[in-house]
Write a protein that holds these residues in place. Structure first.
Motif, mmCIF file in Angstrom:
data_model
loop_
_atom_site.group_PDB
_atom_site.id
_atom_site.type_symbol
_atom_site.label_atom_id
_atom_site.label_comp_id
_atom_site.label_asym_id
_atom_site.label_seq_id
_atom_site.Cartn_x
_atom_site.Cartn_y
_atom_site.Cartn_z
ATOM 1 N N ARG A 37 -5.230 6.146 -3.546
ATOM 2 C CA ARG A 37 -4.962 5.088 -2.574
ATOM 3 C C ARG A 37 -4.960 3.713 -3.254
ATOM 4 N NH1 ARG A 37 -6.676 6.435 3.044
ATOM 5 N NH2 ARG A 37 -7.538 4.322 3.210
ATOM 6 N N SER A 83 0.818 -1.208 0.000
ATOM 7 C CA SER A 83 0.000 0.000 0.000
ATOM 8 C C SER A 83 0.853 1.259 0.000
ATOM 9 C CB SER A 83 -0.905 0.005 1.244
ATOM 10 O OG SER A 83 -1.745 1.138 1.231
ATOM 11 N N ASN A 84 0.259 2.326 -0.545
ATOM 12 C CA ASN A 84 0.880 3.648 -0.477
ATOM 13 C C ASN A 84 0.212 4.536 0.569
ATOM 14 O OD1 ASN A 84 -1.563 4.080 -1.753
ATOM 15 N ND2 ASN A 84 -0.745 5.405 -3.362
ATOM 16 N N ILE A 85 -0.705 3.992 1.367
ATOM 17 C CA ILE A 85 -1.436 4.756 2.362
ATOM 18 C C ILE A 85 -0.542 4.999 3.580
ATOM 19 C CG2 ILE A 85 -3.462 4.765 3.880
ATOM 20 C CD1 ILE A 85 -4.803 2.879 1.823
ATOM 21 N N ARG A 86 -0.629 6.184 4.122
ATOM 22 C CA ARG A 86 0.113 6.525 5.334
ATOM 23 C C ARG A 86 -0.850 6.811 6.473
ATOM 24 N NH1 ARG A 86 5.585 7.857 4.470
ATOM 25 N NH2 ARG A 86 6.153 7.877 2.241
ATOM 26 N N GLU A 87 -0.492 6.351 7.642
ATOM 27 C CA GLU A 87 -1.210 6.663 8.872
ATOM 28 C C GLU A 87 -0.210 7.233 9.869
ATOM 29 O OE1 GLU A 87 -3.197 3.150 10.169
ATOM 30 O OE2 GLU A 87 -4.684 3.204 8.549
ATOM 31 N N LEU A 140 -4.546 -0.368 -1.753
ATOM 32 C CA LEU A 140 -4.400 -1.217 -0.568
ATOM 33 C C LEU A 140 -4.665 -2.666 -0.964
ATOM 34 C CD1 LEU A 140 -4.003 -1.617 2.486
ATOM 35 C CD2 LEU A 140 -6.443 -1.112 2.790
ATOM 36 N N GLU A 157 -8.463 -1.607 -1.860
ATOM 37 C CA GLU A 157 -8.663 -0.293 -2.482
ATOM 38 C C GLU A 157 -7.745 -0.213 -3.690
ATOM 39 O OE1 GLU A 157 -8.866 3.273 0.010
ATOM 40 O OE2 GLU A 157 -8.678 1.984 1.761
#
Length: 289
Positions: A277, A100-104, A279, A139
């Motif tokens: 996004r 994933s390229n999502i950051r939290e 995922l 996603e």
């Protein structure tokens, strides 16, 4: 070549246990009307595994899978690989990794976040590479981020006989440089990075079929050849194995699970916008039962 017990079972097993649809002329099938949350009978599962071995990749659409359901299905195939980096602790089960390229909180929740990725075979840079990889889409971007597969059984079969004879005893060094070549090929690998030399022609451990086992991302050179001769041979093989006739490009939708055989296929990834996004959840079968 002698027929193994497993091959005999596959030949006699009723094909009516599953309905399939080809994904491309030479690689891949979609398996229809199977909910992977169900308890699959032994015969149904073996028919699914036969399809995987024969076609390099299998696809299941319209799935709703949590981590446990994906792990349970993957374990039917064999021993699962461990995950070294949990990426912010997102995975609750061993053997599950997120792509994933999502950051939290400013940190990536998965591996291999962005960009194009050249054709490769997972873990070809270690002594015992994984047999299979399974990816579940959660996603996906509106455009790009496709996974592209190439059939290495078919690529080998299509080689001229003289080339097959030339390759029979050759080995090539495969390298994974985590800094320089995670998604694109580096020029020279850093010292001490994971690497291993494998035969250029690999014999599949269950089917006995021969497949090309080099790839543009991680194969660095042919052992025993000077640099020019090695580069010329590898360039020929890379161009040969990436021909459109051997390829299927998968455009992802959410809720799809796709499994590929690392012993008989290569895969790549097309670029996509870093602003969108992506995922995916990954499990790896280290050793098939």
């Amino acid at each position: 070549m002698a027929t193994s017990v497993g091959q005999q079972d596959a030949q006699t097993r009723p094909r009516s246990l599953i309905r399939t649809r080809p994904l491309a002329p030479l690689i891949g099938v979609e398996i229809l009307d199977v909910d992977l949350r169900d308890e699959l009978s032994r015969d149904l599962f073996e028919a699914i595994r036969d399809a995987w071995r024969a076609n390099c990749i299998i696809l299941f659409r319209n799935q709703t899978l949590d981590e446990a359901a994906q792990v349970n299905f993957a374990r039917r195939f064999g021993e699962l690989g461990s995950v070294l980096h949990k990426h912010n602790g997102r995975s609750s089960l061993p053997g599950v990794m997120y792509v994933s390229n999502i950051r939290e909180n400013g940190e990536l929740i998965g591996a291999l976040p962005d960009g194009e990725m050249y054709f490769h075979s997972d873990q070809c840079y270690i002594e015992h590479p994984s047999d299979g990889t399974m990816l579940y889409s959660m996603e996906v971007p509106s455009v790009g981020g496709n996974t592209i597969f190439a059939n290495m059984f078919a690529a080998y079969d299509a080689l001229p006989d003289a080339m097959k004879q030339k390759l029979e005893s050759l080995r090539a060094l495969n390298v994974y440089d985590y800094e320089n070549a995670a998604t694109i090929r580096g020029s020279e690998p850093n010292e001490g990075v994971p690497s291993f030399a494998h035969p250029i022609v690999r014999t599949h451990s269950t089917t006995g079929r021969k497949a090309l086992y080099v790839n543009r991302l991680m194969t660095h050179h042919v052992l025993g050849m000077d640099a020019d001769e090695s580069d010329k041979l590898l360039t020929y093989l890379f161009d040969h194995q990436e021909q459109p006739r051997f390829i299927y490009e998968h455009v992802w939708k959410p809720g799809e699970l796709l499994m590929w055989d690392n012993r008989s296929s290569l895969h790549a990834r097309s670029d996509f916008s870093a602003a969108e996004r992506r995922l995916m959840r990954r499990t790896v079968v280290v050793r098939e039962h």
